[in-house]
Design a protein around this motif. Structure first.
Motif, PDB file in Angstrom:
ATOM      1  N   GLY A  76       0.148  21.845 -17.252  1.00  0.00           N
ATOM      2  CA  GLY A  76       1.352  21.444 -16.528  1.00  0.00           C
ATOM      3  C   GLY A  76       1.691  19.972 -16.622  1.00  0.00           C
ATOM      4  N   ARG A  77       0.883  19.196 -17.398  1.00  0.00           N
ATOM      5  CA  ARG A  77       1.222  17.791 -17.651  1.00  0.00           C
ATOM      6  C   ARG A  77       1.434  17.028 -16.338  1.00  0.00           C
ATOM      7  NH1 ARG A  77       3.546  20.807 -21.721  1.00  0.00           N
ATOM      8  NH2 ARG A  77       5.628  21.060 -20.867  1.00  0.00           N
ATOM      9  N   GLY A  78       0.391  16.814 -15.590  1.00  0.00           N
ATOM     10  CA  GLY A  78       0.464  16.200 -14.265  1.00  0.00           C
ATOM     11  C   GLY A  78       0.745  14.717 -14.283  1.00  0.00           C
ATOM     12  N   VAL A  79       1.954  14.368 -14.681  1.00  0.00           N
ATOM     13  CA  VAL A  79       2.386  12.968 -14.711  1.00  0.00           C
ATOM     14  C   VAL A  79       3.113  12.655 -13.413  1.00  0.00           C
ATOM     15  CG1 VAL A  79       4.030  11.401 -15.822  1.00  0.00           C
ATOM     16  CG2 VAL A  79       2.537  12.839 -17.220  1.00  0.00           C
ATOM     17  N   ILE A  80       2.914  11.455 -12.880  1.00  0.00           N
ATOM     18  CA  ILE A  80       3.655  11.026 -11.688  1.00  0.00           C
ATOM     19  C   ILE A  80       5.027  10.553 -12.154  1.00  0.00           C
ATOM     20  CG2 ILE A  80       3.723   9.456  -9.720  1.00  0.00           C
ATOM     21  CD1 ILE A  80       0.679   9.441  -9.775  1.00  0.00           C
ATOM     22  N   THR A  81       6.039  11.345 -11.888  1.00  0.00           N
ATOM     23  CA  THR A  81       7.351  11.121 -12.509  1.00  0.00           C
ATOM     24  C   THR A  81       8.080   9.894 -11.981  1.00  0.00           C
ATOM     25  OG1 THR A  81       8.372  12.660 -10.930  1.00  0.00           O
ATOM     26  CG2 THR A  81       7.646  13.567 -13.041  1.00  0.00           C
ATOM     27  N   GLU A  82       7.688   9.410 -10.797  1.00  0.00           N
ATOM     28  CA  GLU A  82       8.352   8.230 -10.223  1.00  0.00           C
ATOM     29  C   GLU A  82       7.788   6.927 -10.787  1.00  0.00           C
ATOM     30  OE1 GLU A  82       8.526  11.688  -7.554  1.00  0.00           O
ATOM     31  OE2 GLU A  82       6.847  10.563  -8.408  1.00  0.00           O
ATOM     32  N   LEU A  83       6.705   7.002 -11.534  1.00  0.00           N
ATOM     33  CA  LEU A  83       6.089   5.805 -12.100  1.00  0.00           C
ATOM     34  C   LEU A  83       6.411   5.691 -13.589  1.00  0.00           C
ATOM     35  CD1 LEU A  83       2.523   5.905 -10.491  1.00  0.00           C
ATOM     36  CD2 LEU A  83       4.587   4.765  -9.648  1.00  0.00           C
ATOM     37  N   THR A  84       6.320   4.467 -14.114  1.00  0.00           N
ATOM     38  CA  THR A  84       6.548   4.246 -15.537  1.00  0.00           C
ATOM     39  C   THR A  84       5.331   4.723 -16.346  1.00  0.00           C
ATOM     40  OG1 THR A  84       5.545   2.053 -15.554  1.00  0.00           O
ATOM     41  CG2 THR A  84       7.898   2.194 -14.999  1.00  0.00           C
ATOM     42  N   ILE A  85       5.514   4.755 -17.656  1.00  0.00           N
ATOM     43  CA  ILE A  85       4.393   5.088 -18.539  1.00  0.00           C
ATOM     44  C   ILE A  85       3.228   4.142 -18.299  1.00  0.00           C
ATOM     45  CG2 ILE A  85       3.647   4.920 -20.950  1.00  0.00           C
ATOM     46  CD1 ILE A  85       6.268   6.224 -21.761  1.00  0.00           C
TER      47      ILE A  85
ATOM     48  N   GLU B 218       2.494   2.302 -15.698  1.00  0.00           N
ATOM     49  CA  GLU B 218       1.893   2.485 -14.374  1.00  0.00           C
ATOM     50  C   GLU B 218       1.025   3.747 -14.338  1.00  0.00           C
ATOM     51  OE1 GLU B 218       5.432   0.326 -11.732  1.00  0.00           O
ATOM     52  OE2 GLU B 218       5.550   2.461 -12.212  1.00  0.00           O
ATOM     53  N   ASN B 219       1.492   4.824 -14.980  1.00  0.00           N
ATOM     54  CA  ASN B 219       0.675   6.031 -15.069  1.00  0.00           C
ATOM     55  C   ASN B 219      -0.636   5.749 -15.797  1.00  0.00           C
ATOM     56  OD1 ASN B 219       1.673   8.920 -14.202  1.00  0.00           O
ATOM     57  ND2 ASN B 219       3.528   7.797 -14.763  1.00  0.00           N
ATOM     58  N   LEU B 220      -0.557   5.017 -16.895  1.00  0.00           N
ATOM     59  CA  LEU B 220      -1.760   4.714 -17.663  1.00  0.00           C
ATOM     60  C   LEU B 220      -2.742   3.870 -16.851  1.00  0.00           C
ATOM     61  CD1 LEU B 220      -0.274   3.940 -21.206  1.00  0.00           C
ATOM     62  CD2 LEU B 220      -1.589   5.948 -20.509  1.00  0.00           C
ATOM     63  N   ARG B 221      -2.225   2.906 -16.103  1.00  0.00           N
ATOM     64  CA  ARG B 221      -3.107   2.057 -15.303  1.00  0.00           C
ATOM     65  C   ARG B 221      -3.840   2.861 -14.227  1.00  0.00           C
ATOM     66  NH1 ARG B 221      -3.024  -3.296 -15.871  1.00  0.00           N
ATOM     67  NH2 ARG B 221      -1.475  -4.184 -17.290  1.00  0.00           N
ATOM     68  N   LEU B 222      -3.196   3.911 -13.735  1.00  0.00           N
ATOM     69  CA  LEU B 222      -3.873   4.757 -12.756  1.00  0.00           C
ATOM     70  C   LEU B 222      -5.140   5.354 -13.329  1.00  0.00           C
ATOM     71  CD1 LEU B 222      -1.030   6.779 -10.973  1.00  0.00           C
ATOM     72  CD2 LEU B 222      -2.500   5.002 -10.001  1.00  0.00           C
ATOM     73  N   GLY B 223      -5.116   5.680 -14.628  1.00  0.00           N
ATOM     74  CA  GLY B 223      -6.300   6.266 -15.247  1.00  0.00           C
ATOM     75  C   GLY B 223      -7.492   5.330 -15.282  1.00  0.00           C
TER      76      GLY B 223
END
Length: 238
Positions: free
Chosen positions: A87-96, A98-103
């Motif tokens: 299901g590709r669990g990306v946080i849609t309100e964040l930028t690419i 910002e999503n990567l930094r979460l990891g």
């Protein structure tokens, strides 16, 4: 070879009904193992059990020889395990970015995090071009790349992938599979890949494990599985 992941006699159920019935197999370090089978075979249940989201009623999971029975989800991540769910669990309100930094939030070395981010942008070039784009602005393929890249930023030793090709164009699927194979060959990453796109998964895998109604039906080299007409017709759908 050394087993990065070893499953022994796993029994797992939902609401009292068993889904996995004594599942056992190993994933060698630095290899890709394709976990294949139809809907309801138990692939997602198995991955969720390995990652700690489900608790088996019997059996063991060992990560590089460490018994994970009493290890929580966060500690499994710190031990080198990462999962990309269906299901590709990306946080849609964040930028690419910002999503990567979460990891890499739990990583203590800013320089190491910067290096990991740069590596992901090199591996997945569309992400580098659109690093300031929000998640909801991405195509399905870009979201899947981002979900995988976010997991890889944590530099896992074992990566669990659940149906990464679902709903994607063949060219995008081929690119993702190529990157996974390259990472395993170059870095020693270990991948357990649950897929209904059997032909695509077996094309990059070292071995294939076929699940049928929660049991291991076959565990063979990927090329041998792809050529077995009986298994292909009975369980693999191609």
């Amino acid at each position: 070879m050394t087993a990065a992941l070893a499953l022994r006699g796993l029994v797992v159920g939902h609401g009292g009904a068993p889904v996995l019935h004594g599942v056992s197999f190993e994933v060698d370090e630095g290899s890709v193992v394709a976990l294949v089978g139809g809907n309801g075979a138990g692939k997602t249940t198995l991955l969720r059990t390995v990652s700690g989201l489900l608790t088996p009623t019997a059996g063991t999971v060992h990560l590089h020889g460490r018994d994970l029975a009493r290890v929580g989800v966060e500690d499994r991540v710190r031990a080198g395990l990462a999962q990309v769910p269906e299901g590709r669990g990306v946080i849609t309100e964040l930028t690419i970015e910002e999503n990567l930094r979460l990891g890499g939030l739990w990583r203590g070395d800013p320089a190491d995090l910067r290096a990991a981010l740069a590596e992901m942008e090199e591996l997945f070039e569309p992400l580098a071009r659109r690093r300031t784009s929000l998640g909801h602005q991405l195509s399905g393929g870009e979201r899947q790349m981002l979900a995988i890249a976010r997991a890889l930023v944590a530099r896992p030793r074992v990566l669990l992938l659940d149906e990464p090709s679902l709903g994607l164009a063949p060219l995008v699927v081929a690119q993702i599979m190529r990157v996974l194979r390259e990472l395993c060959d170059r870095t020693g990453l270990t991948v357990l890949l649950a897929e209904q796109n059997v032909a695509g998964a077996l094309s990059v895998a070292d071995r294939g494990v076929v699940l049928g109604l929660g049991e291991v039906v076959a565990d063979r080299p990927a090329a041998a599985l792809a050529q077995d007409e009986t298994l292909r017709h009975a369980y693999l759908g191609f």
